[in-house]
Write an enzyme that holds these catalytic residues in place. Structure first.
Site, mmCIF file in Angstrom:
data_model
loop_
_atom_site.group_PDB
_atom_site.id
_atom_site.type_symbol
_atom_site.label_atom_id
_atom_site.label_comp_id
_atom_site.label_asym_id
_atom_site.label_seq_id
_atom_site.Cartn_x
_atom_site.Cartn_y
_atom_site.Cartn_z
ATOM 1 N N ASP A 199 0.859 -1.188 0.000
ATOM 2 C CA ASP A 199 0.000 0.000 0.000
ATOM 3 C C ASP A 199 0.897 1.240 0.000
ATOM 4 O O ASP A 199 0.779 2.119 0.835
ATOM 5 C CB ASP A 199 -0.907 -0.010 1.232
ATOM 6 C CG ASP A 199 -1.979 1.076 1.179
ATOM 7 O OD1 ASP A 199 -2.379 1.473 0.065
ATOM 8 O OD2 ASP A 199 -2.412 1.526 2.258
ATOM 9 N N ASP A 216 3.545 1.716 8.230
ATOM 10 C CA ASP A 216 2.308 0.962 7.979
ATOM 11 C C ASP A 216 2.461 -0.139 6.939
ATOM 12 O O ASP A 216 2.026 -0.017 5.796
ATOM 13 C CB ASP A 216 1.189 1.908 7.565
ATOM 14 C CG ASP A 216 -0.172 1.232 7.625
ATOM 15 O OD1 ASP A 216 -0.255 0.097 8.144
ATOM 16 O OD2 ASP A 216 -1.154 1.822 7.144
#
Length: 324
Positions: A199, A216
């Site tokens: 992502d 993340d």
């Protein structure tokens, strides 16, 4: 039925952090996260920590630990990534029915769109990450593919009745046409699936003191390397060509880039569009989602999605980006 996160109160967050031996100063700040719940927690006399509470039943414990192990592996090779903190060799903890992890707080700003100098340095960072990611596969995390990001996404939207009836025929028609093209594209283009960030949008690559770090890795998975590069590109075709050249120049200092993957870019963009809609649909029972995405239930959103998918069909007919 109440959503599982409804029992995640500030007191529970503080108790979870303190269960690991930290003394909080009772300050809890909810951060912008929907898939999981993420908080900044003040610690007496020390820098605040980031506490991430995982969405129940999304990833198995083995898959979460594999994400953590990947972060630690990158950090061991001095790739700047925010890895979870460890206690007695463990990084995944449980408290009050929730699984959670703690991270050091690291700030920064997102890259400037089109900044060629930054793109070169981002390419270096991604090349370093992929050199390690290509060394062995994940065992417990999924692979990005047309089936799970495309066909399964459409199935979730249709089965859940999320597309307004007035737009359902148009949406289903363009989505099925697009998926047929993507099946052909991903079977034709050869690529090696490696461990990815997954992502890698600019908000997950932060600059501080003129250096970048990654945050993340919750969506890390197997897939083509170009998945972590294409979201760095913005603007008209000639601008993206120049940006791609800088990105790949930096990348290839540390890892070979397979230019044969470039035709996948528009296909990956299409899969991201469909997967994002399905992600909201699958989380609609979470009260945070109707509040954050109120337009999801309206005809305007789905009309825009039909247009976007049609544009992706057209983009698949255009000449792919290439390296000079």
């Amino acid at each position: 039925m109440s959503h599982p996160f409804s029992t995640l109160t500030p007191d529970l967050v503080l108790d979870a952090v303190e269960s690991l031996g930290y003394l909080s100063d009772a300050r809890v700040l909810a951060l912008n996260s929907y898939e999981n719940r993420v908080y900044q927690v003040g610690i007496e006399g020390e820098t605040p920590l980031i506490a991430k509470f995982y969405r129940p039943d999304r990833w198995s414990d083995a898959a979460v630990r594999e994400e953590h192990a990947f972060s630690a592996e990158l950090a061991e090779h001095e790739v700047p990534v925010v890895a979870p903190l460890s206690r007695d060799g463990e990084t995944l903890f449980a408290h009050g029915g929730f699984r959670f992890a703690l991270f050091p707080r690291r700030g920064g700003r997102a890259p400037e769109p089109g900044n060629l100098d930054q793109l070169y340095r981002l390419g270096q960072l991604l090349g370093r990450m992929h050199a390690i990611g290509a060394s062995r596969p994940f065992a417990h995390r999924e692979t990005l593919a047309v089936d799970n990001f495309g066909h399964a996404a459409l199935g979730a939207l249709l089965d859940g009745g999320f597309v307004p009836k007035s737009l359902l025929p148009a949406y289903e028609s363009v989505a099925r046409d697009l998926l047929a093209r993507l099946d052909e594209l991903f079977s034709r283009v050869r690529y090696q699936a490696i461990r990815l960030h997954g992502d890698c949008h600019p908000g997950n690559l932060l600059c501080r003191d003129d250096s970048f770090h990654m945050v993340d890795l919750d969506d890390c998975r197997m897939g083509p390397a170009v998945q972590d590069l294409w979201m760095m590109l913005a603007g008209e075709r000639h601008e993206r060509l120049g940006q791609l050249a800088e990105l790949v120049d930096g990348y290839q200092e540390f890892h070979d880039f397979a230019a044969r993957e470039l035709p996948l870019i528009e296909g990956l963009r299409a899969l991201r569009l469909m997967h994002h809609s399905a992600w909201i649909a699958r989380r609609w029972d979470d009260p945070a989602f109707p509040l954050a995405f109120p337009w999801f239930a309206g005809e305007r959103y789905w009309g825009d999605q039909i247009l976007a998918l049609r544009e992706q069909l057209a983009a698949l007919d255009e000449e792919p980006l290439r390296l000079f």
